[in-house]
Structures are given as structure tokens and as C-alpha cells.
Scaffold this motif. Structure first.
Motif, PDB file in Angstrom:
ATOM      1  N   ALA A 173       0.834  -1.204   0.000  1.00 19.84           N
ATOM      2  CA  ALA A 173       0.000   0.000   0.000  1.00 19.84           C
ATOM      3  C   ALA A 173       0.868   1.253   0.000  1.00 19.84           C
ATOM      4  O   ALA A 173       0.586   2.225  -0.717  1.00 19.84           O
ATOM      5  N   GLU A 174       1.929   1.246   0.780  1.00 16.28           N
ATOM      6  CA  GLU A 174       2.809   2.406   0.849  1.00 16.28           C
ATOM      7  C   GLU A 174       3.460   2.687  -0.501  1.00 16.28           C
ATOM      8  O   GLU A 174       3.632   3.854  -0.885  1.00 16.28           O
ATOM      9  N   ALA A 175       3.796   1.641  -1.237  1.00 14.69           N
ATOM     10  CA  ALA A 175       4.403   1.818  -2.555  1.00 14.69           C
ATOM     11  C   ALA A 175       3.442   2.511  -3.512  1.00 14.69           C
ATOM     12  O   ALA A 175       3.856   3.346  -4.333  1.00 14.69           O
ATOM     13  N   VAL A 176       2.159   2.178  -3.419  1.00  9.99           N
ATOM     14  CA  VAL A 176       1.155   2.832  -4.263  1.00  9.99           C
ATOM     15  C   VAL A 176       0.991   4.297  -3.864  1.00  9.99           C
ATOM     16  O   VAL A 176       0.854   5.188  -4.718  1.00  9.99           O
ATOM     17  N   LEU A 177       1.034   4.570  -2.577  1.00 13.18           N
ATOM     18  CA  LEU A 177       0.789   5.922  -2.079  1.00 13.18           C
ATOM     19  C   LEU A 177       1.919   6.888  -2.389  1.00 13.18           C
ATOM     20  O   LEU A 177       1.677   8.065  -2.681  1.00 13.18           O
ATOM     21  N   HIS A 178       3.144   6.419  -2.351  1.00 16.62           N
ATOM     22  CA  HIS A 178       4.301   7.316  -2.465  1.00 16.62           C
ATOM     23  C   HIS A 178       4.279   8.084  -3.793  1.00 16.62           C
ATOM     24  O   HIS A 178       4.312   7.493  -4.877  1.00 16.62           O
TER      25      HIS A 178
ATOM     26  N   ASP B 242      -9.481   7.832  -4.336  1.00 18.77           N
ATOM     27  CA  ASP B 242      -9.227   6.788  -5.325  1.00 18.77           C
ATOM     28  C   ASP B 242      -7.841   6.173  -5.109  1.00 18.77           C
ATOM     29  O   ASP B 242      -7.676   4.947  -5.160  1.00 18.77           O
ATOM     30  N   THR B 243      -6.851   7.017  -4.867  1.00 21.33           N
ATOM     31  CA  THR B 243      -5.504   6.519  -4.578  1.00 21.33           C
ATOM     32  C   THR B 243      -5.490   5.674  -3.314  1.00 21.33           C
ATOM     33  O   THR B 243      -4.875   4.595  -3.274  1.00 21.33           O
ATOM     34  N   PHE B 244      -6.174   6.141  -2.296  1.00 24.74           N
ATOM     35  CA  PHE B 244      -6.197   5.418  -1.025  1.00 24.74           C
ATOM     36  C   PHE B 244      -6.861   4.049  -1.190  1.00 24.74           C
ATOM     37  O   PHE B 244      -6.414   3.054  -0.605  1.00 24.74           O
TER      38      PHE B 244
ATOM     39  N   ALA C 168      -4.450   1.758  -2.980  1.00 26.18           N
ATOM     40  CA  ALA C 168      -3.394   1.324  -2.064  1.00 26.18           C
ATOM     41  C   ALA C 168      -3.887   0.191  -1.162  1.00 26.18           C
ATOM     42  O   ALA C 168      -3.198  -0.818  -0.981  1.00 26.18           O
ATOM     43  N   ALA C 169      -5.082   0.344  -0.623  1.00 27.89           N
ATOM     44  CA  ALA C 169      -5.638  -0.709   0.228  1.00 27.89           C
ATOM     45  C   ALA C 169      -5.830  -1.997  -0.555  1.00 27.89           C
ATOM     46  O   ALA C 169      -5.516  -3.097  -0.070  1.00 27.89           O
ATOM     47  N   ASP C 170      -6.327  -1.891  -1.775  1.00 27.15           N
ATOM     48  CA  ASP C 170      -6.542  -3.084  -2.597  1.00 27.15           C
ATOM     49  C   ASP C 170      -5.225  -3.798  -2.896  1.00 27.15           C
ATOM     50  O   ASP C 170      -5.168  -5.038  -2.923  1.00 27.15           O
ATOM     51  N   ALA C 171      -4.163  -3.029  -3.119  1.00 23.86           N
ATOM     52  CA  ALA C 171      -2.862  -3.628  -3.404  1.00 23.86           C
ATOM     53  C   ALA C 171      -2.372  -4.447  -2.219  1.00 23.86           C
ATOM     54  O   ALA C 171      -1.795  -5.532  -2.393  1.00 23.86           O
TER      55      ALA C 171
ATOM     56  N   ASN D 252     -12.244  -0.101   3.773  1.00 26.31           N
ATOM     57  CA  ASN D 252     -13.004   1.111   4.101  1.00 26.31           C
ATOM     58  C   ASN D 252     -12.335   1.913   5.205  1.00 26.31           C
ATOM     59  O   ASN D 252     -12.311   3.154   5.162  1.00 26.31           O
ATOM     60  N   LEU D 253     -11.799   1.218   6.185  1.00 21.78           N
ATOM     61  CA  LEU D 253     -11.128   1.906   7.282  1.00 21.78           C
ATOM     62  C   LEU D 253      -9.877   2.624   6.784  1.00 21.78           C
ATOM     63  O   LEU D 253      -9.587   3.751   7.196  1.00 21.78           O
ATOM     64  N   THR D 254      -9.143   1.992   5.892  1.00 17.63           N
ATOM     65  CA  THR D 254      -7.936   2.605   5.317  1.00 17.63           C
ATOM     66  C   THR D 254      -8.275   3.898   4.584  1.00 17.63           C
ATOM     67  O   THR D 254      -7.626   4.930   4.785  1.00 17.63           O
ATOM     68  N   VAL D 255      -9.271   3.828   3.715  1.00 21.18           N
ATOM     69  CA  VAL D 255      -9.661   5.017   2.944  1.00 21.18           C
ATOM     70  C   VAL D 255     -10.102   6.131   3.884  1.00 21.18           C
ATOM     71  O   VAL D 255      -9.724   7.297   3.727  1.00 21.18           O
TER      72      VAL D 255
END
Length: 331
Positions: free
Chosen positions: A275-280, A287-289, A292-295, A315-318
């Protein structure tokens, strides 16, 4: 009642020496978990080494701006410390979401890290459990596992690690300091707890005779915001179905830094590296969040009754990340 010995250690060196010499020794701090398990017959130590009065109860500022938290600092004192509340709110929030006020007044930093799973099969000495009695099986896999792991579990164990504090420490890149028969060493909080593999009885990387002496927090990241949220069956005195500890730094609408850890999903606090890799470097949007959670959650392997945890974690992550991004925008 099973008989056991008791000794109050006068120093860290004495505590370590006694524990190393007696294979059945356990360290006693607040006792909020260990004593309960002794009453259930799950833990049967031959000797309790009381470390509660050792000089390990201070929260100290470090020259680089970090904090050193002694192993016997009480959870309530740590949650209320002004430096923790101001610079590491994710840690204060995690501590306050755990147990009750009375227990937080007794529970210690080191003991919190070492608390054992609340899996019903582990806590019932009349039932088989690979974590309690290796080789007897894991009835939770086909039995009651609604509250148990969806990430990192094995055929030998699907238990979850119950600490809220440990999840926040994983997101903060804390370090755990230990003193043992071979001297002092340090372990990153992200590596302190183990996945079950074929040795679920081994919860942590602590070696025989080693005593946790402190936890060290690195300097808080300038511009970073942090938060802990916990989903559970009731509003208090309940363990996490899913929890999220997040640190987010957003600059000009893009994620400059993100650290994310889950509780309630695995045998250890789960640092969400995918998830962190997607966010950076990505836009700080819902949508990004979600991506990231899905990844991160693509690796989930839910059992019959706990698949809902995957959607709950998403949902909690987003929600947590969106809230932090909003805080950053208003700062």
C-alpha cells in the motif's frame, strides 16, 4: 493451584541472569495478561521474576528529537505524555483504544508488546492448539474464527496479535531494545513479532532470558499527520476486528511519505508495504487510497467466517487516509 516461585529483581542484570538460569521463568511487569493466563492454566511458569520496580519507567527525550520509552512505563502514562500526544498522536490514540482505564494504569510498555493472542482455542487449556501445545492442531481453522487472521496465517495457526500499541509502533518505525545473557541488542518493531509458519508457539523474536528494556521512537516527521482507528464489536474493552495506524505527509496535493500498519488481520502488526508503494508520490485522493488498500489486501486469504475483514480494512484505510489528507490541507 500450580505452585510457582517469586523473586523481585534488583537490577536488569540480575533479572536477566535469573531468567536465563531458570527455563520456566517469566518476567512480571503489570501482569494484566500473564496472570490471567496463569489463572486459566495456559501459562504455568515455575518462577516469576518481578521487574516492575526496576528503573525502566521513564520517558526520555533523545538528542535527535526522538523518544525513549522505558519498558515499565504504564500505558496510561504513555498515552497522556505531552510529547507523545503532540508528536505521535497515533500512539496515544492506540493506547487509549485498548482495554480499560484501570488496566491501562497497570499494563506496561514491555508487557503490552508481549501479550498473547485472545484466540478462544488458545485460552482454553482443554482444547488442542498449536500455539499452546505444538503439534496438537489448529481447530480454529474449521471452528470459530470470525475474529482471526486473513493475512500471513498458516495451516498451523490463524491467531491474531491483539496489541493496539504494537500496531502504532510498527507504523512509527519504532525500535525495541532488549537486554539478555549475550548483552544488549535492538529489533525493529516491524520485525519484533513473527508470523506463525510452522512454529506458532513463538510469538516474537525475544530469546531466552531477554528482557525488553525500552522502546525508541524516531523523530516525528515534520509535516506528518498520524491517526489510529479501530473497528470492534463494541465501543470499549474489545479487541480489534481491524485497526489502522497511519502516518501521512502530503505536500501540494501529493503524498510525500506514508506509513501504514494493520491490527486484527495477522499474527503480528501488519506493515502495509504494498500500500505504501502505491501511495508514495501519488495524488492524495480517495481513489488513490482505495487502490493502495486493494494492493495490500490482495494477499488476504480469509476463512469461512472472516471475509468481511477485507472490506472493513479497505473502508477503514480510505477513511483514515482521507481524514489525514484533510488535516494536511487545513494545516
Amino acid at each position: 493451584m500450580k505452585q510457582f516461585g517469586y523473586v523481585r529483581a534488583g537490577s536488569v542484570a540480575e533479572a536477566v541472569r535469573i531468567a536465563a538460569e531458570e527455563p520456566g521463568a517469566r518476567f512480571l511487569g503489570g501482569g494484566t495478561n500473564l496472570v490471567d493466563l496463569m489463572k486459566l492454566g495456559v501459562e504455568t511458569p515455575r518462577l516469576l521474576v518481578d521487574v516492575s520496580r526496576l528503573p525502566l519507567d521513564r520517558i526520555e527525550e533523545l538528542p535527535d528529537g526522538g523518544l525513549r520509552i522505558g519498558a515499565t512505563v504504564r500505558n496510561s502514562a504513555l498515552a497522556a505524555d505531552p510529547a507523545v500526544r503532540d508528536r505521535y498522536p497515533v500512539l496515544s490514540q492506540a493506547l487509549l483504544s485498548g482495554a480499560s482505564g484501570q488496566l491501562r494504569n497497570t499494563a506496561t510498555t514491555g508487557g503490552n508488546l508481549l501479550q498473547r493472542t485472545r484466540c478462544a482455542y488458545f485460552q482454553d487449556a482443554a482444547k488442542p492448539c498449536n500455539k499452546r501445545a505444538p503439534g496438537t492442531g489448529c481447530p480454529a481453522r474449521e471452528g470459530a474464527h470470525r475474529d482471526l487472521a486473513v493475512l500471513g496465517h498458516s495451516e498451523h495457526c490463524v491467531a491474531t496479535q491483539p496489541s493496539d500499541m504494537a500496531v502504532a509502533l510498527a507504523a512509527l518505525d519504532a525500535t525495541v531494545h532488549l537486554h539478555g545473557p549475550d548483552g544488549e541488542r535492538s529489533v525493529p518493531a516491524t520485525d519484533f513479532h513473527r508470523l506463525p509458519g510452522d512454529r506458532p508457539e513463538q510469538d516474537t523474536e525475544v530469546r531466552r532470558g531477554e528482557l525488553i528494556t525500552a522502546v525508541e521512537l524516531p523523530p516525528a516527521r515534520p509535516g506528518g499527520h498520524s491517526r489510529y482507528r479501530k473497528a470492534r464489536d463494541r465501543a470499549s474493552f474489545a479487541f480489534a476486528l481491524v485497526s489502522v495506524a497511519a502516518v501521512l505527509d502530503v505536500h501540494e496535493g501529493a503524498v510525500r511519505h506514508a506509513a501504514l500498519a494493520y491490527g486484527g488481520l495477522a499474527h503480528r502488526p501488519w506493515r502495509a508495504r504494498a500500500a505504501e508503494a502505491v501511495l508514495h508520490g501519488a495524488s492524495a485522493t480517495e481513489d488513490t487510497f482505495a487502490r493502495a488498500a486493494d494492493a495490500e489486501l490482495a494477499a488476504a486469504r480469509p476463512l469461512r467466517e472472516n471475509g468481511f475483514k477485507v472490506a472493513l480494512a479497505r473502508n477503514l484505510t480510505v477513511g483514515v487516509l482521507a481524514g489525514l489528507a484533510g488535516s494536511a490541507a487545513r494545516a
